[in-house]
Design an enzyme around this catalytic site. Structure first.
Site, mmCIF file in Angstrom:
data_model
loop_
_atom_site.group_PDB
_atom_site.id
_atom_site.type_symbol
_atom_site.label_atom_id
_atom_site.label_comp_id
_atom_site.label_asym_id
_atom_site.label_seq_id
_atom_site.Cartn_x
_atom_site.Cartn_y
_atom_site.Cartn_z
ATOM 1 N N ALA A 1 1.136 -1.295 0.570
ATOM 2 C CA ALA A 1 -0.107 -0.125 -0.082
ATOM 3 C C ALA A 1 0.804 1.084 -0.250
ATOM 4 O O ALA A 1 1.654 0.927 0.597
ATOM 5 C CB ALA A 1 -0.958 0.214 0.682
ATOM 6 N N CYS A 2 0.513 2.207 -0.441
ATOM 7 C CA CYS A 2 0.767 3.091 -0.330
ATOM 8 C C CYS A 2 0.009 4.853 -0.090
ATOM 9 O O CYS A 2 -1.404 4.243 0.315
ATOM 10 C CB CYS A 2 2.021 4.235 -1.843
ATOM 11 S SG CYS A 2 1.325 3.950 -3.564
ATOM 12 N N LEU A 3 0.104 6.227 -0.202
ATOM 13 C CA LEU A 3 -1.259 6.919 0.030
ATOM 14 C C LEU A 3 -2.480 6.764 -0.931
ATOM 15 O O LEU A 3 -3.398 7.133 -1.486
ATOM 16 C CB LEU A 3 -0.569 8.408 -0.697
ATOM 17 C CG LEU A 3 -1.582 9.734 0.184
ATOM 18 C CD1 LEU A 3 -2.079 9.245 1.352
ATOM 19 C CD2 LEU A 3 -1.150 10.946 -0.646
ATOM 20 N N GLY B 1 -2.167 4.235 -4.222
ATOM 21 C CA GLY B 1 -1.986 2.841 -4.812
ATOM 22 C C GLY B 1 -0.748 2.469 -6.249
ATOM 23 O O GLY B 1 -1.341 1.608 -6.382
ATOM 24 N N LEU C 1 -3.838 4.702 0.802
ATOM 25 C CA LEU C 1 -4.334 4.758 2.311
ATOM 26 C C LEU C 1 -4.826 6.320 2.409
ATOM 27 O O LEU C 1 -6.002 6.480 3.247
ATOM 28 C CB LEU C 1 -2.755 5.290 2.976
ATOM 29 C CG LEU C 1 -2.773 5.815 4.506
ATOM 30 C CD1 LEU C 1 -3.711 4.964 5.633
ATOM 31 C CD2 LEU C 1 -2.106 6.351 4.905
#
Length: 125
Positions: free
Chosen positions: A67-69, A71, A96
């Site tokens: 995951a990241c902010l 995708g 996120l």
């Protein structure tokens, strides 16, 4: 070179998979992670910029959700790790930001959620 189909999951599915002991790998940079992050039992932060040096910290025998902010970075990270033999990876779509929007557990101050205006500001309507 064969194209690997990347499996993606939404934040709701991610929440369910975490309950089944999946590891969440956050590939955002350390300062982003420290500002606010997923509040889940098993989260590992390895920034995209350190992935090459630290990929040995990612368990190959476990199911891992990246995951990241938004995708996007996590999707690139899944593609990158697939080239190194990682096969149990999922990418969390919308990252996120969507997780926080759904009010799933986070630690720290979310920059995503709308700030409500009230209190001592008399000019708020």
């Amino acid at each position: 070179m064969e194209t690997i189909k990347i499996k993606e999951v939404c934040p709701t599915s991610t929440l369910e998979l975490i309950k089944r002991n999946y590891l969440l790998l956050d590939v955002r940079e350390e300062n982003e992670f420290n500002q606010f992050s997923f509040d889940v039992p098993r989260v590992l932060n390895i920034p995209m910029s350190q992935l090459t040096e630290r990929m040995n910290e990612i368990p190959k025998d476990e199911k891992v959700i990246l995951a990241c902010l938004t995708g996007e970075r996590s999707l690139r990270a899944v593609q990158f790790l697939n080239e190194y033999g990682f096969t149990n990876l999922l990418n969390m779509k919308k990252g996120l930001s969507k997780w926080a929007q759904k009010e799933y557990p986070i630690k720290g101050e979310s920059i995503v959620q709308e700030k409500l205006c009230c209190g001592e500001h008399s000019n708020c309507k």
